[in-house]
Design a protein around this motif. Structure first.
Motif, PDB file in Angstrom:
ATOM      1  N   CYS A   5      24.695  45.097 -30.106  1.00 13.99           N
ATOM      2  CA  CYS A   5      23.521  45.978 -30.160  1.00 13.99           C
ATOM      3  C   CYS A   5      23.670  47.167 -29.221  1.00 13.99           C
ATOM      4  O   CYS A   5      23.350  48.297 -29.588  1.00 13.99           O
ATOM      5  CB  CYS A   5      22.261  45.183 -29.818  1.00 13.99           C
ATOM      6  N   TYR A   6      24.154  46.906 -28.004  1.00 10.53           N
ATOM      7  CA  TYR A   6      24.381  48.023 -27.085  1.00 10.53           C
ATOM      8  C   TYR A   6      25.466  48.957 -27.613  1.00 10.53           C
ATOM      9  O   TYR A   6      25.374  50.170 -27.453  1.00 10.53           O
ATOM     10  CB  TYR A   6      24.761  47.516 -25.692  1.00 10.53           C
ATOM     11  N   GLY A   7      26.503  48.404 -28.220  1.00 13.53           N
ATOM     12  CA  GLY A   7      27.571  49.236 -28.779  1.00 13.53           C
ATOM     13  C   GLY A   7      27.084  50.141 -29.892  1.00 13.53           C
ATOM     14  O   GLY A   7      27.562  51.256 -30.063  1.00 13.53           O
ATOM     15  N   ILE A   8      26.115  49.675 -30.657  1.00  8.03           N
ATOM     16  CA  ILE A   8      25.553  50.494 -31.725  1.00  8.03           C
ATOM     17  C   ILE A   8      24.555  51.507 -31.164  1.00  8.03           C
ATOM     18  O   ILE A   8      24.522  52.663 -31.583  1.00  8.03           O
ATOM     19  CB  ILE A   8      24.882  49.597 -32.791  1.00  8.03           C
ATOM     20  N   ALA A   9      23.740  51.087 -30.186  1.00  8.68           N
ATOM     21  CA  ALA A   9      22.660  51.947 -29.688  1.00  8.68           C
ATOM     22  C   ALA A   9      23.136  53.005 -28.702  1.00  8.68           C
ATOM     23  O   ALA A   9      22.625  54.124 -28.707  1.00  8.68           O
ATOM     24  CB  ALA A   9      21.586  51.085 -29.037  1.00  8.68           C
ATOM     25  N   LEU A  10      24.085  52.679 -27.850  1.00 12.64           N
ATOM     26  CA  LEU A  10      24.454  53.591 -26.774  1.00 12.64           C
ATOM     27  C   LEU A  10      24.988  54.955 -27.216  1.00 12.64           C
ATOM     28  O   LEU A  10      24.620  55.965 -26.619  1.00 12.64           O
ATOM     29  CB  LEU A  10      25.447  52.923 -25.824  1.00 12.64           C
ATOM     30  N   PRO A  11      25.850  55.055 -28.229  1.00 14.12           N
ATOM     31  CA  PRO A  11      26.289  56.405 -28.615  1.00 14.12           C
ATOM     32  C   PRO A  11      25.134  57.327 -29.014  1.00 14.12           C
ATOM     33  O   PRO A  11      25.094  58.486 -28.599  1.00 14.12           O
ATOM     34  CB  PRO A  11      27.230  56.153 -29.798  1.00 14.12           C
ATOM     35  N   GLY A  12      24.197  56.827 -29.773  1.00 13.08           N
ATOM     36  CA  GLY A  12      23.043  57.645 -30.162  1.00 13.08           C
ATOM     37  C   GLY A  12      22.169  58.001 -28.983  1.00 13.08           C
ATOM     38  O   GLY A  12      21.687  59.137 -28.862  1.00 13.08           O
ATOM     39  N   VAL A  13      21.965  57.054 -28.078  1.00 14.75           N
ATOM     40  CA  VAL A  13      21.164  57.314 -26.888  1.00 14.75           C
ATOM     41  C   VAL A  13      21.850  58.349 -26.013  1.00 14.75           C
ATOM     42  O   VAL A  13      21.205  59.276 -25.498  1.00 14.75           O
ATOM     43  CB  VAL A  13      20.911  56.000 -26.118  1.00 14.75           C
ATOM     44  N   LEU A  14      23.154  58.229 -25.829  1.00 10.94           N
ATOM     45  CA  LEU A  14      23.879  59.188 -24.989  1.00 10.94           C
ATOM     46  C   LEU A  14      23.875  60.589 -25.588  1.00 10.94           C
ATOM     47  O   LEU A  14      23.664  61.574 -24.876  1.00 10.94           O
ATOM     48  CB  LEU A  14      25.308  58.711 -24.758  1.00 10.94           C
ATOM     49  N   VAL A  15      24.103  60.691 -26.883  1.00 14.19           N
ATOM     50  CA  VAL A  15      24.112  62.015 -27.520  1.00 14.19           C
ATOM     51  C   VAL A  15      22.737  62.662 -27.443  1.00 14.19           C
ATOM     52  O   VAL A  15      22.610  63.846 -27.102  1.00 14.19           O
ATOM     53  CB  VAL A  15      24.608  61.911 -28.978  1.00 14.19           C
ATOM     54  N   SER A  16      21.686  61.911 -27.737  1.00 17.45           N
ATOM     55  CA  SER A  16      20.344  62.491 -27.669  1.00 17.45           C
ATOM     56  C   SER A  16      19.976  62.852 -26.234  1.00 17.45           C
ATOM     57  O   SER A  16      19.318  63.867 -25.992  1.00 17.45           O
ATOM     58  CB  SER A  16      19.311  61.539 -28.281  1.00 17.45           C
ATOM     59  N   THR A  17      20.421  62.065 -25.264  1.00 22.51           N
ATOM     60  CA  THR A  17      20.162  62.384 -23.860  1.00 22.51           C
ATOM     61  C   THR A  17      20.859  63.679 -23.460  1.00 22.51           C
ATOM     62  O   THR A  17      20.261  64.534 -22.801  1.00 22.51           O
ATOM     63  CB  THR A  17      20.631  61.228 -22.959  1.00 22.51           C
ATOM     64  N   VAL A  18      22.102  63.835 -23.863  1.00 18.07           N
ATOM     65  CA  VAL A  18      22.835  65.060 -23.538  1.00 18.07           C
ATOM     66  C   VAL A  18      22.161  66.274 -24.178  1.00 18.07           C
ATOM     67  O   VAL A  18      22.040  67.334 -23.555  1.00 18.07           O
ATOM     68  CB  VAL A  18      24.309  64.939 -23.975  1.00 18.07           C
ATOM     69  N   LEU A  19      21.688  66.129 -25.405  1.00 23.91           N
ATOM     70  CA  LEU A  19      21.004  67.254 -26.064  1.00 23.91           C
ATOM     71  C   LEU A  19      19.725  67.641 -25.342  1.00 23.91           C
ATOM     72  O   LEU A  19      19.444  68.826 -25.133  1.00 23.91           O
ATOM     73  CB  LEU A  19      20.695  66.894 -27.522  1.00 23.91           C
ATOM     74  N   VAL A  20      18.932  66.659 -24.935  1.00 22.35           N
ATOM     75  CA  VAL A  20      17.672  66.951 -24.255  1.00 22.35           C
ATOM     76  C   VAL A  20      17.940  67.550 -22.876  1.00 22.35           C
ATOM     77  O   VAL A  20      17.281  68.517 -22.474  1.00 22.35           O
ATOM     78  CB  VAL A  20      16.805  65.674 -24.154  1.00 22.35           C
ATOM     79  N   ILE A  21      18.908  67.005 -22.156  1.00 20.66           N
ATOM     80  CA  ILE A  21      19.247  67.560 -20.842  1.00 20.66           C
ATOM     81  C   ILE A  21      19.766  68.987 -20.989  1.00 20.66           C
ATOM     82  O   ILE A  21      19.405  69.873 -20.213  1.00 20.66           O
ATOM     83  CB  ILE A  21      20.275  66.659 -20.135  1.00 20.66           C
ATOM     84  N   HIS A  22      20.593  69.235 -22.003  1.00 23.10           N
ATOM     85  CA  HIS A  22      21.115  70.584 -22.224  1.00 23.10           C
ATOM     86  C   HIS A  22      19.987  71.568 -22.507  1.00 23.10           C
ATOM     87  O   HIS A  22      19.989  72.686 -21.985  1.00 23.10           O
ATOM     88  CB  HIS A  22      22.110  70.573 -23.386  1.00 23.10           C
ATOM     89  N   PHE A  23      19.025  71.158 -23.306  1.00 25.97           N
ATOM     90  CA  PHE A  23      17.907  72.044 -23.654  1.00 25.97           C
ATOM     91  C   PHE A  23      17.107  72.425 -22.414  1.00 25.97           C
ATOM     92  O   PHE A  23      16.827  73.606 -22.179  1.00 25.97           O
ATOM     93  CB  PHE A  23      17.008  71.353 -24.686  1.00 25.97           C
ATOM     94  N   ALA A  24      16.750  71.438 -21.596  1.00 26.31           N
ATOM     95  CA  ALA A  24      15.970  71.729 -20.390  1.00 26.31           C
ATOM     96  C   ALA A  24      16.781  72.535 -19.377  1.00 26.31           C
ATOM     97  O   ALA A  24      16.264  73.480 -18.774  1.00 26.31           O
ATOM     98  CB  ALA A  24      15.484  70.420 -19.773  1.00 26.31           C
ATOM     99  N   ALA A  25      18.043  72.166 -19.180  1.00 21.81           N
ATOM    100  CA  ALA A  25      18.881  72.891 -18.221  1.00 21.81           C
ATOM    101  C   ALA A  25      19.121  74.330 -18.673  1.00 21.81           C
ATOM    102  O   ALA A  25      19.136  75.249 -17.850  1.00 21.81           O
ATOM    103  CB  ALA A  25      20.204  72.163 -18.037  1.00 21.81           C
ATOM    104  N   LYS A  26      19.299  74.534 -19.973  1.00 24.23           N
ATOM    105  CA  LYS A  26      19.519  75.891 -20.494  1.00 24.23           C
ATOM    106  C   LYS A  26      18.288  76.769 -20.267  1.00 24.23           C
ATOM    107  O   LYS A  26      18.405  77.949 -19.935  1.00 24.23           O
ATOM    108  CB  LYS A  26      19.854  75.799 -21.994  1.00 24.23           C
TER     109      LYS A  26
END
Length: 169
Positions: A5-26
């Motif tokens: 379950c973590y192997g399936i969930a973590l890539p999506g969580v990490l990608v969405s986290t990077v996108l949200v952090i990028h948006f706020a930081a930008k």
């Protein structure tokens, strides 16, 4: 099962986290360097500012998410309230807005099925919004046994259960 379950969930969580952090930081980065030559040039000030904004937003987000014990419930509540309202129900409304009056003059079987489908999308989105909101409010009011913020105890079962619940709604 937990590792799968973590192997399936973590890539999506990490990608969405990077996108949200990028948006706020930008946003912060552009506001800081607007009107200067460092905004679009490859200088030391540019890179220090960009990395500072990115790491600053990441640290602030981590502190907020870890410091509020019911943060997952609050995020889930926001998703239940606005997720379907902003992404699911408008599709049915937009199709009806665009096609209802034209098809009403000359109704066909396809038009009738599309109207029925649009109404179903709107009604099911409304049900998901109300049921999800109710469920997450109950979960916030009566939370399961959770550990304190920043504790070293194993809370992977409760966190994974919330990820599974979020994924199903």
């Amino acid at each position: 099962m937990k590792k799968i379950c973590y192997g399936i969930a973590l890539p999506g969580v990490l990608v969405s986290t990077v996108l949200v952090i990028h948006f706020a930081a930008k946003y912060v980065f552009v506001r800081m360097l607007r009107g200067s030559s460092h905004l679009a040039s490859n200088t030391l000030v540019h890179w220090v500012s960009w990395l500072g904004c990115t790491f600053g937003v990441t640290i602030i987000a981590y502190l907020i998410a870890s410091g509020i014990p019911v943060f997952v419930g609050l995020v889930s509540l926001i998703g239940a309230l606005f997720g379907t309202l902003m992404s699911f129900q408008p599709m049915g409304c937009m199709w009806l807005y665009d096609n209802y009056s034209d098809g009403k003059r000359n109704p066909t079987r396809k038009w009738g099925l599309m109207v029925a489908w649009s109404v179903f999308v709107i009604l099911s989105g409304s049900f998901l919004m109300v049921a999800g909101t109710y469920g997450f409010i109950v979960g916030i009011i009566k939370p399961p046994d959770r550990t304190a913020s920043w504790s070293c105890s194993d809370n992977s079962n409760s966190v994974m259960m919330e990820v599974v619940v979020l994924g199903s709604c």
